[in-house]
Design an enzyme around this catalytic site. Structure first.
Site, PDB file in Angstrom:
ATOM      1  N   PRO A   2       0.493  -0.875   0.080  1.00 44.89           N
ATOM      2  CA  PRO A   2      -0.333  -0.235   0.163  1.00 44.89           C
ATOM      3  C   PRO A   2       0.413   1.074  -0.049  1.00 44.89           C
ATOM      4  O   PRO A   2       1.462   1.424   1.275  1.00 44.89           O
ATOM      5  CB  PRO A   2      -0.581  -0.172   1.640  1.00 44.89           C
ATOM      6  CG  PRO A   2      -0.564  -1.298   1.851  1.00 44.89           C
ATOM      7  CD  PRO A   2       0.249  -2.275   1.027  1.00 44.89           C
ATOM      8  N   GLU A   3       0.392   2.242  -1.095  1.00 36.99           N
ATOM      9  CA  GLU A   3       1.028   3.557  -1.571  1.00 36.99           C
ATOM     10  C   GLU A   3       0.124   4.470  -0.762  1.00 36.99           C
ATOM     11  O   GLU A   3      -1.129   4.570  -0.510  1.00 36.99           O
ATOM     12  CB  GLU A   3       2.340   3.270  -2.278  1.00 36.99           C
ATOM     13  CG  GLU A   3       3.360   2.098  -2.468  1.00 36.99           C
ATOM     14  CD  GLU A   3       4.253   2.468  -3.492  1.00 36.99           C
ATOM     15  OE1 GLU A   3       4.322   3.324  -4.257  1.00 36.99           O
ATOM     16  OE2 GLU A   3       4.581   1.124  -4.010  1.00 36.99           O
TER      17      GLU A   3
END
Length: 285
Positions: A2-3
């Site tokens: 997750p960015e």
DNA sequence: CGCAGGCCCTGGTAGC
DNA sequence: TGCTACCAGGGCCTGC
């Protein structure tokens, strides 16, 4: 994994589903999930129970839920963290770590995390901005992010451009996937020294960072498997749009040269050998 | 101080 | 088939 785009997708889902609701119960199923909360799991649960969620905010890859007490529930998804809205009678997920029940008896909020790199904490007085993440730079989607300050700070660094993009104290929200994608768009190899880049070159790179983050957010983020999902358990679609990440040996979308993969900080970097020539003097991966 | 690198975790998969 | 080794990776921490 997750960015910024994935975390923003989760933030939007939480904003829809939990703002204005009063938390009735907090159950910590795995103490590691709240290891950053020094006073311990019991304190974490007691301080949150009875409070109402008033907003959902994000800086870089961090999320927080301001409460009506002025405190906030601060969270990071790590590599595999999920925030899921589930009916209270749904069976427990295998890696359920924390469960929040609401006074309205509607869907529960569940923090599920396979690899336990993520975690939650209560930030005292952190509704506006948790002190725990004051060292995290603004992300490039923040209206108060300063492009000129970023360009200057980056050029003062004595490091390589990809390392700088991943440094959350310089610019937040960018991880391995979007760093590679932005560098490909900017036609820069990640090993290029920061202090040799011109101001316009850094400015163009920043524009590409912003573009790729925005495009991925529009697609609901990137996911390669079921690990990353939004609050309703659905995957994003941006993996279809990736130009280099995970595409070793496949043709560059610009010039058709086969995408190369190189070791980088115990992980991998993907780039086009023709569009992104390795800088002089850089060791071969 | 700035920067580099080790470490934390576990499920999936490649390889034998 | 069943085992082992390795890989993914963000951020904190330590050491230079």
């Amino acid at each position: 994994m997750p960015e910024l785009p994935e975390v923003e997708t989760v933030r939007r889902g939480l904003a829809t589903w939990v703002v204005g609701r009063r938390i009735a119960s907090v159950e910590v199923r795995h103490p590691r999930a709240v290891r950053r909360h020094v006073p311990g799991p019991e304190h974490f649960a007691a301080a949150i129970a009875g409070r109402t969620v008033v907003d959902v905010r994000r800086r870089g890859k961090y999320l927080w839920l301001p409460l009506d007490s002025g405190d906030a529930v601060l969270g990071h998804l790590g590599m595999s963290g999920q925030m899921l809205l589930q009916p209270a009678d749904a069976p427990d997920e295998k890696h359920l770590r924390v469960r929040f029940g609401f006074a309205d008896e509607g869907p529960e909020l569940r923090f599920v995390d396979q690899r336990t790199f993520g975690g939650l904490a209560l930030s005292e007085g952190g509704a506006d901005l948790p002190a725990e993440i004051a060292h995290i730079a603004r992300d490039p989607m923040d209206p108060d992010f300063s492009d000129t300050a970023f360009v200057a700070a980056l050029r003062r660094r004595r490091t390589e451009i990809k390392r700088a993009l991943l440094d959350q104290s310089l610019i937040s929200g960018v991880g391995n996937i979007y760093a590679d994608e932005a560098l490909w768009r900017a036609r820069l190899h990640g090993l290029r020294p920061t202090d040799a880049l011109t101001r316009p070159a850094v400015g163009r790179l920043l524009g590409h960072v912003r573009d790729v983050l925005a495009a991925a957010t529009d697609e609901g983020g990137t996911s390669f498997d079921a690990l990353y999902v939004n609050v309703n358990g659905e995957s994003g679609y941006f993996d279809r749009s990736l130009a280099v990440y995970g595409r070793e040996g496949l043709p560059c979308r610009r010039c058709a040269a086969p995408i190369r993969r190189e070791p980088f900080m115990n992980r991998s970097s993907f780039s086009c050998p023709r569009c992104q020539p390795r800088p002089r003097g850089a060791a071969r991966g």
